[in-house]
Scaffold this active site. Structure first.
Site, mmCIF file in Angstrom:
data_model
loop_
_atom_site.group_PDB
_atom_site.id
_atom_site.type_symbol
_atom_site.label_atom_id
_atom_site.label_comp_id
_atom_site.label_asym_id
_atom_site.label_seq_id
_atom_site.Cartn_x
_atom_site.Cartn_y
_atom_site.Cartn_z
ATOM 1 N N ASP A 103 0.840 -1.146 0.246
ATOM 2 C CA ASP A 103 -0.142 0.011 -0.075
ATOM 3 C C ASP A 103 0.907 1.367 -0.120
ATOM 4 O OD1 ASP A 103 -2.201 1.478 0.200
ATOM 5 O OD2 ASP A 103 -2.522 1.596 2.222
ATOM 6 N N ASP A 284 -0.876 7.699 -7.286
ATOM 7 C CA ASP A 284 -1.291 6.853 -6.292
ATOM 8 C C ASP A 284 -1.691 5.385 -7.006
ATOM 9 O OD1 ASP A 284 -2.345 5.826 -3.646
ATOM 10 O OD2 ASP A 284 -4.487 6.141 -4.538
#
Ligand SMILES: *[C@@H]1O[C@H](CO)[C@@H](O)[C@H](O)[C@H]1NC(C)=O
Ligand SMILES: *[C@@H]1O[C@H](CO)[C@@H](O)[C@H](O)[C@H]1NC(C)=O
Length: 419
Positions: A103, A284
């Site tokens: 992540d 992202d």
């Protein structure tokens, strides 16, 4: 003989390569990972991306008002996202292998959601408890120091890791490998000292295992829902995964984008249609689509002639509109990154997976859900990053992108050179 223009281009390229000494031919420290689409129904893709964007903004607000440690949302996190990345990471000696989600939107590394944490002689329990609430899901437990093994034989002694005693939302996984900015860990330990928890990348750097505090991400584009073809490289870049020199873009000073991998960027459609004037947003991996402010989205919709598809929530165009679809140019760091027509559409082989119709043509650009001026007006998500190798450089406070689409993506789509 070379025409003068290409000779100049060659020299510029040579100079830029020399200025990027972090490029390594054989990545010494890399970790391959698998990608799975976690979409459960129609409209899910857009809803999950927009929820993630909302979370980024909520974190920004909480940080600004100094309430982050008590705020419900501490980390954007990987639960409830449409694309999940998963890798095997060893903890302890001998190591027990854990199946972790990678992540970039959170920074704590922890285990114990599935496979129980096995203590060995290298495990040291600290006096801190740890708790992280993600956009959806959470865990809490105890912070340990232990040896973490990544990839083939990269060993990090004394890595701070969380060991979950309770967790929700991590079915099928053991925890998270958090590679987001370190400051996102502030407030996750208790008693709260206000300091951050060094990430795996920080420790590799401070121990001298890698010489730059950075991590690079390669996705190989695919037309299947689950595939193991991603690669994280710690401390350098894998020159086999991209072509040409990298452009480095400074992290924006604009809040809240600057809490994440934030950059300034403008977006243009075709030769001259402005979609988004220069503003701050983020890069992202955990957002699937390319999200842009509502007003910019409306301009893109009229420029392409697309209609909003009620089933998928994506923009839809006809084959005739696709034939005349212009490139989308992302200008940042003084360069223009081109997404060709092919790069703007959802892989058609995966249409039914997102609740769509197989013959339809859906666009990967969507609405972030708020108008421009929020300090986070776009997200260059996975559908952008599978085109461009990306480098997250903590040491130098910058993001690196090559100007050209990844070679494999060009092979699939027949995309030409990108200027
Ligand atoms: C997948 O999405 C569902 C909700 O749509 C969520 O409950 C679950 O935690 C997600 N799984 C992962 C591994 O992110
Ligand atoms: C980004 O944009 C902001 C707002 O216009 C500006 O102040 C800043 O200098 C720009 N560049 C960086 C690297 O933040």
């Amino acid at each position: 003989m070379f025409p003068t223009a290409s000779l100049t281009a060659f020299l510029l390229l040579a100079v830029s390569v020399a200025a990027n000494p972090i490029v390594v031919r054989k990545p010494p420290v890399s970790l391959s990972f698998a990608r799975h689409l976690n979409i459960t129904g129609s409209y899910d893709l857009v809803a999950k991306d927009q929820a993630r964007a909302k979370n980024f903004m909520a974190i920004g607000k909480a940080k600004q008002s100094g309430t982050l440690s008590s705020a419900a949302v501490v980390s954007v996190g990987v639960t409830n996202v449409a694309v999940v990345y998963q890798a095997t990471v060893g903890v302890g000696s001998p190591a027990t292998n854990y199946n972790l989600l990678i992540d970039t939107g959170s920074s704590n590394t922890w285990v114990g959601a599935g496979t129980t944490y096995v203590t060995t002689s290298t495990s040291v329990q600290t006096s801190d408890s740890v708790s992280v609430t993600y956009g959806s899901g959470s865990f809490s437990g105890t912070e340990f120091l232990d040896t973490v093994t990544i990839g083939s034989g990269l060993v990090i002694p004394g890595q701070s890791i969380g060991v979950a005693s309770t967790s929700t939302g991590f079915t099928g996984f053991d925890g998270i490998l958090g590679i987001g900015p370190t400051d996102l860990t502030v407030g996750t330990l208790s008693p709260n000292t206000g300091s951050s928890v060094p990430t795996v990348t920080d420790n590799l750097f401070s121990r001298g295992t890698i010489t730059s505090n950075l991590v690079s991400v390669s996705f190989e584009p695919t037309t299947t829902t689950s595939v193991k073809n991603g690669e994280l490289t710690f401390g350098g870049t894998d020159s086999t995964k991209f072509t040409g020199a990298l452009t480095f873009i400074p992290i924006t000073s604009t809040s809240p984008a600057n809490l994440f991998w934030g950059i300034n960027e403008s977006i243009r459609y075709g030769a001259s249609t402005s979609i988004l004037s220069t503003t701050a947003g983020i890069v992202d991996t955990g957002t699937t689509l390319i999200l842009i402010a509502t007003d910019a989205f409306n301009r893109y919709t009229s420029a392409t002639g697309a209609v909003l598809d009620a089933t998928t929530g994506l923009l839809r165009i006809t084959s005739a509109q696709f034939s005349s679809l212009q490139s989308l140019f992302f200008t940042t760091g003084g360069r223009s990154f081109e997404l060709t027509a092919n790069a703007q559409i959802w892989p058609r082989a995966l249409n039914t997976f997102i609740g769509g119709t197989s013959g339809n043509i859906y666009l990967v650009v969507n609405d972030i859900g708020t108008p421009t001026g929020q300090g986070l007006d776009f997200i260059n998500g996975y559908t952008f990053l599978e085109r461009f190798y990306s480098v997250y450089d903590t040491s130098n406070h910058r993001v690196g992108l090559p100007l050209r689409h990844s070679p494999r993506r060009r092979a699939i789509d027949g995309d030409g050179w990108v200027r």
